[in-house]
Each structure stands twice: as structure tokens, then as C-alpha cells.
Motif scaffolding. Sequence first.
Motif, PDB file in Angstrom:
ATOM      1  N   LYS A   3       0.838  -1.197   0.000  1.00  0.00           N
ATOM      2  CA  LYS A   3       0.000   0.000   0.000  1.00  0.00           C
ATOM      3  C   LYS A   3       0.877   1.253   0.000  1.00  0.00           C
ATOM      4  O   LYS A   3       0.594   2.217  -0.717  1.00  0.00           O
ATOM      5  CB  LYS A   3      -0.928  -0.021   1.229  1.00  0.00           C
ATOM      6  CG  LYS A   3      -1.990   1.027   1.189  1.00  0.00           C
ATOM      7  CD  LYS A   3      -2.983   0.710   0.097  1.00  0.00           C
ATOM      8  CE  LYS A   3      -4.138   1.675   0.177  1.00  0.00           C
ATOM      9  NZ  LYS A   3      -5.003   1.585  -0.980  1.00  0.00           N
ATOM     10  N   GLU A   6       2.361   1.606  -3.425  1.00  0.00           N
ATOM     11  CA  GLU A   6       1.323   2.072  -4.337  1.00  0.00           C
ATOM     12  C   GLU A   6       1.093   3.583  -4.193  1.00  0.00           C
ATOM     13  O   GLU A   6       0.997   4.302  -5.186  1.00  0.00           O
ATOM     14  CB  GLU A   6       0.011   1.322  -4.067  1.00  0.00           C
ATOM     15  CG  GLU A   6      -1.114   1.691  -4.996  1.00  0.00           C
ATOM     16  CD  GLU A   6      -2.409   0.940  -4.680  1.00  0.00           C
ATOM     17  OE1 GLU A   6      -3.435   1.316  -5.268  1.00  0.00           O
ATOM     18  OE2 GLU A   6      -2.396   0.015  -3.849  1.00  0.00           O
ATOM     19  N   ASN A   7       1.041   4.057  -2.963  1.00  0.00           N
ATOM     20  CA  ASN A   7       0.863   5.487  -2.713  1.00  0.00           C
ATOM     21  C   ASN A   7       2.048   6.296  -3.233  1.00  0.00           C
ATOM     22  O   ASN A   7       1.869   7.374  -3.801  1.00  0.00           O
ATOM     23  CB  ASN A   7       0.656   5.758  -1.227  1.00  0.00           C
ATOM     24  CG  ASN A   7      -0.689   5.274  -0.740  1.00  0.00           C
ATOM     25  OD1 ASN A   7      -1.628   5.133  -1.523  1.00  0.00           O
ATOM     26  ND2 ASN A   7      -0.800   5.000   0.547  1.00  0.00           N
ATOM     27  N   THR A   8       3.253   5.779  -3.057  1.00  0.00           N
ATOM     28  CA  THR A   8       4.447   6.457  -3.559  1.00  0.00           C
ATOM     29  C   THR A   8       4.411   6.549  -5.077  1.00  0.00           C
ATOM     30  O   THR A   8       4.714   7.607  -5.652  1.00  0.00           O
ATOM     31  CB  THR A   8       5.730   5.716  -3.106  1.00  0.00           C
ATOM     32  OG1 THR A   8       5.754   5.648  -1.682  1.00  0.00           O
ATOM     33  CG2 THR A   8       6.978   6.414  -3.609  1.00  0.00           C
ATOM     34  N   LEU A   9       4.012   5.482  -5.735  1.00  0.00           N
ATOM     35  CA  LEU A   9       3.910   5.490  -7.198  1.00  0.00           C
ATOM     36  C   LEU A   9       2.844   6.476  -7.680  1.00  0.00           C
ATOM     37  O   LEU A   9       3.037   7.160  -8.691  1.00  0.00           O
ATOM     38  CB  LEU A   9       3.609   4.081  -7.717  1.00  0.00           C
ATOM     39  CG  LEU A   9       4.773   3.094  -7.638  1.00  0.00           C
ATOM     40  CD1 LEU A   9       4.307   1.694  -8.011  1.00  0.00           C
ATOM     41  CD2 LEU A   9       5.920   3.531  -8.522  1.00  0.00           C
ATOM     42  N   LYS A  10       1.736   6.576  -6.961  1.00  0.00           N
ATOM     43  CA  LYS A  10       0.696   7.545  -7.313  1.00  0.00           C
ATOM     44  C   LYS A  10       1.219   8.965  -7.185  1.00  0.00           C
ATOM     45  O   LYS A  10       0.961   9.811  -8.044  1.00  0.00           O
ATOM     46  CB  LYS A  10      -0.546   7.360  -6.435  1.00  0.00           C
ATOM     47  CG  LYS A  10      -1.390   6.163  -6.800  1.00  0.00           C
ATOM     48  CD  LYS A  10      -2.601   6.046  -5.884  1.00  0.00           C
ATOM     49  CE  LYS A  10      -3.414   4.808  -6.225  1.00  0.00           C
ATOM     50  NZ  LYS A  10      -4.564   4.650  -5.328  1.00  0.00           N
ATOM     51  N   ASP A  11       1.964   9.223  -6.111  1.00  0.00           N
ATOM     52  CA  ASP A  11       2.549  10.555  -5.920  1.00  0.00           C
ATOM     53  C   ASP A  11       3.523  10.901  -7.045  1.00  0.00           C
ATOM     54  O   ASP A  11       3.521  12.012  -7.559  1.00  0.00           O
ATOM     55  CB  ASP A  11       3.276  10.651  -4.570  1.00  0.00           C
ATOM     56  CG  ASP A  11       2.318  10.650  -3.385  1.00  0.00           C
ATOM     57  OD1 ASP A  11       1.118  10.913  -3.598  1.00  0.00           O
ATOM     58  OD2 ASP A  11       2.793  10.377  -2.262  1.00  0.00           O
ATOM     59  N   LYS A  13       3.513   9.660 -10.067  1.00  0.00           N
ATOM     60  CA  LYS A  13       2.721   9.853 -11.281  1.00  0.00           C
ATOM     61  C   LYS A  13       2.108  11.251 -11.318  1.00  0.00           C
ATOM     62  O   LYS A  13       2.156  11.939 -12.340  1.00  0.00           O
ATOM     63  CB  LYS A  13       1.616   8.799 -11.356  1.00  0.00           C
ATOM     64  CG  LYS A  13       0.750   8.914 -12.588  1.00  0.00           C
ATOM     65  CD  LYS A  13      -0.362   7.885 -12.581  1.00  0.00           C
ATOM     66  CE  LYS A  13      -1.280   8.087 -13.762  1.00  0.00           C
ATOM     67  NZ  LYS A  13      -2.443   7.213 -13.707  1.00  0.00           N
ATOM     68  N   ASN A  14       1.540  11.694 -10.201  1.00  0.00           N
ATOM     69  CA  ASN A  14       0.932  13.029 -10.136  1.00  0.00           C
ATOM     70  C   ASN A  14       1.963  14.129 -10.354  1.00  0.00           C
ATOM     71  O   ASN A  14       1.699  15.116 -11.037  1.00  0.00           O
ATOM     72  CB  ASN A  14       0.208  13.225  -8.809  1.00  0.00           C
ATOM     73  CG  ASN A  14      -1.061  12.403  -8.718  1.00  0.00           C
ATOM     74  OD1 ASN A  14      -1.648  12.048  -9.735  1.00  0.00           O
ATOM     75  ND2 ASN A  14      -1.470  12.085  -7.511  1.00  0.00           N
ATOM     76  N   GLU A  15       3.152  13.962  -9.774  1.00  0.00           N
ATOM     77  CA  GLU A  15       4.214  14.945  -9.983  1.00  0.00           C
ATOM     78  C   GLU A  15       4.654  14.971 -11.440  1.00  0.00           C
ATOM     79  O   GLU A  15       4.906  16.039 -12.001  1.00  0.00           O
ATOM     80  CB  GLU A  15       5.415  14.651  -9.085  1.00  0.00           C
ATOM     81  CG  GLU A  15       5.267  15.213  -7.698  1.00  0.00           C
ATOM     82  CD  GLU A  15       6.565  15.150  -6.924  1.00  0.00           C
ATOM     83  OE1 GLU A  15       7.558  15.770  -7.362  1.00  0.00           O
ATOM     84  OE2 GLU A  15       6.579  14.475  -5.882  1.00  0.00           O
ATOM     85  N   GLN A  80      -6.147  20.275 -11.810  1.00  0.00           N
ATOM     86  CA  GLN A  80      -6.031  18.866 -11.430  1.00  0.00           C
ATOM     87  C   GLN A  80      -6.966  18.507 -10.284  1.00  0.00           C
ATOM     88  O   GLN A  80      -7.637  17.478 -10.324  1.00  0.00           O
ATOM     89  CB  GLN A  80      -4.593  18.541 -11.018  1.00  0.00           C
ATOM     90  CG  GLN A  80      -3.635  18.512 -12.170  1.00  0.00           C
ATOM     91  CD  GLN A  80      -2.203  18.263 -11.725  1.00  0.00           C
ATOM     92  OE1 GLN A  80      -1.846  18.520 -10.576  1.00  0.00           O
ATOM     93  NE2 GLN A  80      -1.383  17.772 -12.620  1.00  0.00           N
TER      94      GLN A  80
END
Length: 109
Positions: A3, A6-11, A13-15, A80
Motif C-alpha cells: 500500500k 502504491e501510494n508512492t507510485l501515485k505521488d 505519477k501526479n508529480e 487537477q
Amino acid sequence: MFKELENTLKDIKNELILYRELFALSLDSLTTQKQVAKFLGISQKTLCTYIKNGVLIEGIHFIKNKKNEFIPYKIIEFKQQNSSKKFIVNKVDHCINPLVAKFLKQKHG
């Protein structure tokens, strides 16, 4: 553990999305009302309404000079964060005095 990853990858991606948009804007500045309205996909009149109603906030999204000067990365963040939101623009209907309304009903009814 997964988890957190996953959160790190989402961050990340957003950056990356933010940096891509900032890079695209390096060719075309996002500081004028016309450019911001076009970027947000709204009319200049709607943009003025956003400012008037506090949807876009002075000191965060724009600086008030003779003309409003917008802060590009804050406009991108705004887009965004609000991509799925619809803002309601309050429209004031003309109010008729109850006595006048009663008189008009009698005259036309």
C-alpha cells in the motif's frame, strides 16, 4: 508495504503529470486571464465569476495588480484538483414585490 509503495507510485505519477504540464506551458505563459480561461476550458466571464465568488483565491491563484496576474503552477494544481467538480454560478432572478405579482396575476389571469 504494498500500500505504501502504491501510494508512492501515485505521488510520482501526479508529480510527473504536473511537470509535463509545466513544461508545456514554458512555451506559452499562463499568467493572463485569456490564457487561464483557455487552459481551464471556460470563458473569460466565467473566470471573472470564479474570482468574484472566491473559487480562485487572491494570493494563491493570482496576484492583483492593474490586471490580475495568475500563478501558473497554482492554476495547474487547481485544474487537477477540480477536474471532476462542477462549480455552481449563482444567478439572481428578478424579484417581484408580492403586491405587484398579485396585481399582475389579476390583470393577466
